[in-house]
Design a protein around this motif. Structure first.
Motif, PDB file in Angstrom:
ATOM      1  N   LEU A  55       8.801   6.867   5.931  1.00 22.95           N
ATOM      2  CA  LEU A  55       7.535   6.463   6.542  1.00 22.95           C
ATOM      3  C   LEU A  55       6.358   7.199   5.911  1.00 22.95           C
ATOM      4  O   LEU A  55       5.304   6.608   5.648  1.00 22.95           O
ATOM      5  N   ILE A  56       6.551   8.493   5.668  1.00 22.78           N
ATOM      6  CA  ILE A  56       5.481   9.281   5.046  1.00 22.78           C
ATOM      7  C   ILE A  56       5.168   8.739   3.651  1.00 22.78           C
ATOM      8  O   ILE A  56       4.003   8.559   3.279  1.00 22.78           O
ATOM      9  N   ALA A  57       6.225   8.467   2.875  1.00 22.48           N
ATOM     10  CA  ALA A  57       6.026   7.924   1.525  1.00 22.48           C
ATOM     11  C   ALA A  57       5.318   6.572   1.584  1.00 22.48           C
ATOM     12  O   ALA A  57       4.426   6.283   0.780  1.00 22.48           O
ATOM     13  N   TYR A  58       5.708   5.748   2.564  1.00 25.05           N
ATOM     14  CA  TYR A  58       5.094   4.424   2.715  1.00 25.05           C
ATOM     15  C   TYR A  58       3.601   4.538   2.996  1.00 25.05           C
ATOM     16  O   TYR A  58       2.778   3.858   2.363  1.00 25.05           O
ATOM     17  N   PHE A  59       3.251   5.409   3.944  1.00 26.47           N
ATOM     18  CA  PHE A  59       1.842   5.530   4.318  1.00 26.47           C
ATOM     19  C   PHE A  59       1.009   6.156   3.198  1.00 26.47           C
ATOM     20  O   PHE A  59      -0.149   5.800   3.006  1.00 26.47           O
ATOM     21  N   VAL A  60       1.612   7.088   2.446  1.00 27.30           N
ATOM     22  CA  VAL A  60       0.887   7.679   1.316  1.00 27.30           C
ATOM     23  C   VAL A  60       0.573   6.618   0.269  1.00 27.30           C
ATOM     24  O   VAL A  60      -0.555   6.512  -0.223  1.00 27.30           O
ATOM     25  N   VAL A  61       1.584   5.809  -0.061  1.00 28.23           N
ATOM     26  CA  VAL A  61       1.383   4.735  -1.048  1.00 28.23           C
ATOM     27  C   VAL A  61       0.385   3.713  -0.532  1.00 28.23           C
ATOM     28  O   VAL A  61      -0.484   3.235  -1.273  1.00 28.23           O
ATOM     29  N   LYS A  62       0.503   3.377   0.761  1.00 26.57           N
ATOM     30  CA  LYS A  62      -0.412   2.391   1.346  1.00 26.57           C
ATOM     31  C   LYS A  62      -1.860   2.876   1.294  1.00 26.57           C
ATOM     32  O   LYS A  62      -2.780   2.116   0.968  1.00 26.57           O
ATOM     33  N   ILE A  63      -2.061   4.156   1.608  1.00 25.42           N
ATOM     34  CA  ILE A  63      -3.416   4.720   1.566  1.00 25.42           C
ATOM     35  C   ILE A  63      -3.973   4.675   0.147  1.00 25.42           C
ATOM     36  O   ILE A  63      -5.140   4.343  -0.073  1.00 25.42           O
ATOM     37  N   GLN A  64      -3.119   4.994  -0.833  1.00 24.24           N
ATOM     38  CA  GLN A  64      -3.559   4.960  -2.227  1.00 24.24           C
ATOM     39  C   GLN A  64      -3.925   3.544  -2.663  1.00 24.24           C
ATOM     40  O   GLN A  64      -4.945   3.333  -3.326  1.00 24.24           O
ATOM     41  N   ILE A  65      -3.095   2.582  -2.278  1.00 30.32           N
ATOM     42  CA  ILE A  65      -3.367   1.185  -2.642  1.00 30.32           C
ATOM     43  C   ILE A  65      -4.649   0.692  -1.986  1.00 30.32           C
ATOM     44  O   ILE A  65      -5.486   0.034  -2.622  1.00 30.32           O
ATOM     45  N   ASP A  66      -4.820   1.023  -0.701  1.00 29.10           N
ATOM     46  CA  ASP A  66      -6.040   0.609   0.005  1.00 29.10           C
ATOM     47  C   ASP A  66      -7.282   1.232  -0.631  1.00 29.10           C
ATOM     48  O   ASP A  66      -8.328   0.582  -0.745  1.00 29.10           O
ATOM     49  N   ALA A  67      -7.159   2.504  -1.037  1.00 27.78           N
ATOM     50  CA  ALA A  67      -8.295   3.183  -1.672  1.00 27.78           C
ATOM     51  C   ALA A  67      -8.637   2.531  -3.006  1.00 27.78           C
ATOM     52  O   ALA A  67      -9.812   2.340  -3.335  1.00 27.78           O
ATOM     53  N   GLU A  68      -7.594   2.162  -3.779  1.00 20.88           N
ATOM     54  CA  GLU A  68      -7.828   1.506  -5.067  1.00 20.88           C
ATOM     55  C   GLU A  68      -8.482   0.141  -4.874  1.00 20.88           C
ATOM     56  O   GLU A  68      -9.394  -0.231  -5.617  1.00 20.88           O
TER      57      GLU A  68
END
Length: 229
Positions: A55-68
């Motif tokens: 879950l932590i990995a998912y949210f980290v990746v999601k935050i990065q994608i949203d920021a990009e």
């Protein structure tokens, strides 16, 4: 069922299954006759440990994608905004050419060397080549409509003021030449419109300089300039 309650129920159910289940197996000696399942509990402990990590990995990746995506959206909007500003700058450059070509005629009118009729006819002849004469205001209005709400208010207001100055000059020259064509002009009209032309042309020049400076300033906000180069 309310969506909020649905997800709450799913969380509770998940806790019961993934946490309560292994504990039930471990401490109730199920199936009957067993003395506990340490291996079973160890397996579930490892398994459950993977879930928060995932879950932590998912949210980290999601935050990065949203920021990009957000940055790409901002960059695209900035590019479109700069393009709009450049188009407006090209439009006002035509006004600059008209001002340059009319400067001598304007000085002659101001110094009583030329007359109002010569000024009006010269202006019409020059401005027709540069898409002026009332129709030109439509180009500016269309360009302003494409600008985003966050545009510099001072720049937009100065452009609108410049359009008004341009429109006054266009209307006065057209109206004056129509009077001449109909034979309705007289010396008083010549004196009156001479003052109109002097004031309108002077104000157009002032507004042009202001708008050109503000547009360049607005565009420069989106470029990194190295002062040491």
């Amino acid at each position: 069922m309310n969506k909020k309650w649905f997800w709450l129920l799913m969380v509770v159910l998940g806790v019961v299954i993934f946490v309560g289940g292994p504990l039930f197996v471990q401490y109730t000696h199920w199936p009957q006759g067993t003395t506990g399942h340490g291996d079973w509990l160890s397996f579930w402990g490892s398994y459950l440990g993977v879930i928060p990590s995932g879950l932590i990995a998912y949210f980290v990746v999601k935050i990065q994608i949203d920021a990009e995506r957000h940055n790409e959206h901002l960059k695209r909007n900035e590019d479109l905004y700069i393009q709009d500003l450049r188009e407006i700058h090209e439009l006002i450059n035509e006004i600059r050419l008209t001002i340059v070509m009319m400067t001598t005629v304007f000085e002659d009118l101001k110094n009583d060397i030329g007359d109002a009729e010569y000024f009006a006819k010269t202006y019409i002849a020059i401005s027709e080549k540069n898409k002026h004469q009332l129709r030109y205001n439509e180009y500016f209005n269309n360009a302003l409509e494409t600008l985003p709400k966050g545009s510099s208010s001072s720049m937009v207001n100065e452009i609108k003021d410049m359009i008004k100055s341009l429109e006054r000059l266009e209307v006065n020259t057209e109206f004056y030449l129509n009077k001449i064509k109909k034979g309705e002009n007289n010396k008083n009209h010549d004196t009156e419109y001479k003052e109109y032309f002097i004031n309108d042309f002077r104000m157009l020049g002032i507004k042009y300089e202001m708008v050109a400076r503000l547009i360049k300033k607005e565009i420069s906000k989106y470029y990194i300039v190295n002062e040491h180069i």
